[in-house]
Design a protein around this motif. Structure first.
Motif, mmCIF file in Angstrom:
data_model
loop_
_atom_site.group_PDB
_atom_site.id
_atom_site.type_symbol
_atom_site.label_atom_id
_atom_site.label_comp_id
_atom_site.label_asym_id
_atom_site.label_seq_id
_atom_site.Cartn_x
_atom_site.Cartn_y
_atom_site.Cartn_z
ATOM 1 N N MET A 62 8.639 -78.991 94.413
ATOM 2 C CA MET A 62 8.720 -77.814 93.553
ATOM 3 C C MET A 62 10.095 -77.152 93.664
ATOM 4 O O MET A 62 10.706 -76.784 92.663
ATOM 5 N N HIS A 63 10.590 -77.048 94.876
ATOM 6 C CA HIS A 63 11.883 -76.387 95.065
ATOM 7 C C HIS A 63 13.022 -77.248 94.546
ATOM 8 O O HIS A 63 14.006 -76.727 94.006
ATOM 9 N N ASP A 64 12.903 -78.566 94.696
ATOM 10 C CA ASP A 64 13.908 -79.469 94.152
ATOM 11 C C ASP A 64 13.963 -79.334 92.632
ATOM 12 O O ASP A 64 15.030 -79.164 92.031
ATOM 13 N N TRP A 65 12.799 -79.374 92.006
ATOM 14 C CA TRP A 65 12.725 -79.301 90.544
ATOM 15 C C TRP A 65 13.250 -77.972 90.002
ATOM 16 O O TRP A 65 13.928 -77.908 88.979
ATOM 17 N N SER A 66 12.942 -76.891 90.693
ATOM 18 C CA SER A 66 13.241 -75.562 90.146
ATOM 19 C C SER A 66 14.579 -74.994 90.605
ATOM 20 O O SER A 66 14.969 -73.910 90.165
ATOM 21 N N HIS A 67 15.304 -75.732 91.449
ATOM 22 C CA HIS A 67 16.509 -75.169 92.062
ATOM 23 C C HIS A 67 17.524 -74.682 91.027
ATOM 24 O O HIS A 67 18.071 -73.595 91.136
ATOM 25 N N HIS A 68 17.798 -75.477 90.002
ATOM 26 C CA HIS A 68 18.805 -75.095 89.004
ATOM 27 C C HIS A 68 18.182 -74.795 87.639
ATOM 28 O O HIS A 68 18.887 -74.791 86.621
ATOM 29 N N VAL A 69 16.892 -74.530 87.597
ATOM 30 C CA VAL A 69 16.244 -74.298 86.321
ATOM 31 C C VAL A 69 16.617 -72.916 85.769
ATOM 32 O O VAL A 69 16.796 -71.947 86.523
ATOM 33 N N ILE A 118 8.550 -83.535 106.950
ATOM 34 C CA ILE A 118 7.565 -83.950 105.949
ATOM 35 C C ILE A 118 8.125 -83.723 104.548
ATOM 36 O O ILE A 118 9.026 -82.909 104.338
ATOM 37 N N GLY A 119 7.558 -84.451 103.603
ATOM 38 C CA GLY A 119 7.766 -84.159 102.199
ATOM 39 C C GLY A 119 6.553 -83.391 101.700
ATOM 40 O O GLY A 119 5.425 -83.651 102.130
ATOM 41 N N ALA A 120 6.764 -82.424 100.840
ATOM 42 C CA ALA A 120 5.669 -81.571 100.377
ATOM 43 C C ALA A 120 5.838 -81.269 98.899
ATOM 44 O O ALA A 120 6.900 -81.502 98.311
ATOM 45 N N LEU A 121 4.779 -80.754 98.295
ATOM 46 C CA LEU A 121 4.802 -80.476 96.860
ATOM 47 C C LEU A 121 4.945 -78.999 96.532
ATOM 48 O O LEU A 121 5.660 -78.626 95.619
ATOM 49 N N ASP A 122 4.236 -78.142 97.252
ATOM 50 C CA ASP A 122 4.128 -76.717 96.907
ATOM 51 C C ASP A 122 3.703 -76.575 95.448
ATOM 52 O O ASP A 122 4.256 -75.783 94.687
ATOM 53 N N VAL A 123 2.714 -77.364 95.068
ATOM 54 C CA VAL A 123 2.275 -77.394 93.677
ATOM 55 C C VAL A 123 1.214 -76.319 93.430
ATOM 56 O O VAL A 123 0.279 -76.153 94.206
ATOM 57 N N PHE A 179 5.662 -69.812 78.131
ATOM 58 C CA PHE A 179 5.351 -71.191 77.748
ATOM 59 C C PHE A 179 3.871 -71.469 78.016
ATOM 60 O O PHE A 179 3.500 -72.345 78.801
ATOM 61 N N VAL A 180 2.993 -70.713 77.346
ATOM 62 C CA VAL A 180 1.573 -70.719 77.692
ATOM 63 C C VAL A 180 0.891 -72.045 77.404
ATOM 64 O O VAL A 180 -0.184 -72.316 77.928
ATOM 65 N N MET A 181 1.512 -72.883 76.604
ATOM 66 C CA MET A 181 0.895 -74.166 76.286
ATOM 67 C C MET A 181 1.413 -75.285 77.201
ATOM 68 O O MET A 181 1.014 -76.423 77.071
ATOM 69 N N ILE A 182 2.327 -74.931 78.131
ATOM 70 C CA ILE A 182 2.918 -75.934 79.006
ATOM 71 C C ILE A 182 2.545 -75.637 80.453
ATOM 72 O O ILE A 182 2.732 -74.522 80.924
ATOM 73 N N GLN A 183 2.023 -76.644 81.124
ATOM 74 C CA GLN A 183 1.717 -76.509 82.548
ATOM 75 C C GLN A 183 2.823 -77.188 83.336
ATOM 76 O O GLN A 183 2.979 -78.400 83.303
ATOM 77 N N PHE A 184 3.607 -76.398 84.036
ATOM 78 C CA PHE A 184 4.714 -76.959 84.792
ATOM 79 C C PHE A 184 4.235 -77.542 86.107
ATOM 80 O O PHE A 184 3.418 -76.943 86.805
#
Length: 350
Positions: free
Chosen positions: A148-155, A194-199, A207-212
């Motif tokens: 989650m943090h990798d994906w959102s770092h530069h969003v 460890i690797g983790a998701l924090d999902v 963006f109510v129609m999109i589940q990130f």
């Protein structure tokens, strides 16, 4: 000298459910985990152990679901606890994470620093503090790679749609400063990575129609592979102990299995007629042979005390060393992050 057989179990950690601020029920998470062919899932709801009280923990056919807890309050350091039997309720007025680290240890549990360098994203209303208690001797490990943090770092508002459609293209791997800190800490004691998701799998306004970062998408990405000395069985308590004991020993690696299936990766050392695997610690005498095997050709990096010792494109790497040190492995495919091992600790005789 007989090489010991290990059993590999693939799963995900740091999964939020409806018991805190995740969107999914236990039933939903089990369904998606089975589709992803996971062996285990460990949930980590915020300051909640209700899933355990409701009987969620257990076997679902061939999937083992275990219940942990993410301890913390807003704008504070957070700590993942697994293997505890009683919920830990933080004091919001006098929060001190060291108190809860010690409580996890006293319960015989296992604890990991969550998202150690924090995150601030106004777009998602996120404000997570960085970890400041590095000198505490009682934590067991660190989330080295958080999807989650990798994906959102530069969003941001301008690239969020692109990142949603093309998550693979923007995943960059564990931050270098976290890897550097891990290498530094491992000089003094075993620290499990460890690797983790924090999902959370939330629908994000506007963006109510999109589940990130849905469960379906993330369960196929960053996974932690645990190696056990005996197979898991349908006895919940026995399997739970086996899995957690192996995790506590650092007998694991984590990888982006969306990039390529990492099942079968091994990092071993042979010295003094002993086989060591990831997480093992041994005093160094004479020489040691280090053995690395990846299931696909990749760029293998053997790292000693934070420095790259060997870099080679191969499926197998064998080398000899007479130097004590903390050795770990990274592997990349097409310069994309793939596998990260826990270290083998070859300590000095003194």
């Amino acid at each position: 000298m007989n090489k010991k057989e290990y059993f590999e179990y693939v799963g995900v950690l740091h999964v939020h459910t409806k018991y805190s601020d995740g969107s999914g029920s236990i039933k939903k998470i089990v369904k998606e985990a089975k589709k992803a062919n996971l062996d285990y899932v460990i949930t980590s709801d915020h300051n909640s152990f209700q899933a355990l009280k409701d009987g969620a923990e257990g076997w679902y056919d061939d999937l083992l679901l275990l219940v942990g807890e993410e301890i913390g309050v807003k704008w504070s350091e957070h700590y993942l606890a697994v293997g505890i039997n009683e919920p830990i309720k933080p004091d919001k007025e006098n929060y001190n994470v060291r108190t809860y680290i010690e409580e996890v240890k006293n319960q015989g549990g296992l604890g990991f620093i969550a998202h150690p360098y924090g995150l601030r994203k106004s777009l998602f209303r996120l404000r997570i503090a960085s970890w400041n208690s590095w000198d505490d001797p009682n934590y067991d490990g660190i989330e080295i790679w958080s999807y989650m943090h990798d994906w959102s770092h530069h969003v941001n508002i301008f690239n969020i749609v692109y990142r949603y459609i093309n998550p693979r293209k923007i995943i960059s791997g564990p931050p270098e400063h976290i890897l550097k800190k891990w290498d530094e800490l491992c000089q003094n004691r075993r620290v499990i990575g460890i690797g983790a998701l924090d999902v959370h799998a939330k629908y994000v306004f506007p963006f109510v129609m999109i589940q990130f970062l849905s469960y379906r998408r993330t369960f196929n990405t960053v996974r932690t592979h645990i190696l056990t000395s005996s197979p898991l069985n349908q006895d919940l308590n026995a399997s739970k102990k086996t899995l957690y004991d192996s995790l506590k020993a650092g007998h694991c690696f984590f990888a982006d299995d969306y990039l390529a299936n990492s099942n079968g990766f091994r990092f071993e050392a042979v010295l003094d007629d002993k086989y060591l695997i990831m997480g093992d610690e041994q005093k160094m005498s004479g020489k040691a042979n280090l053995l690395i095997e990846t299931p696909l050709p990749s760029t293998i990096r053997l790292i000693k005390d934070g420095q790259v010792l060997i870099k080679e494109k191969s499926c197998n790497l064998v080398t000899e060393t007479r130097d004590f040190g903390v050795y770990r492995v990274e592997a990349r495919i097409d310069d994309k992050p793939w596998i990260y091992s826990n270290p083998i600790y070859l300590r000095p005789q003194i």
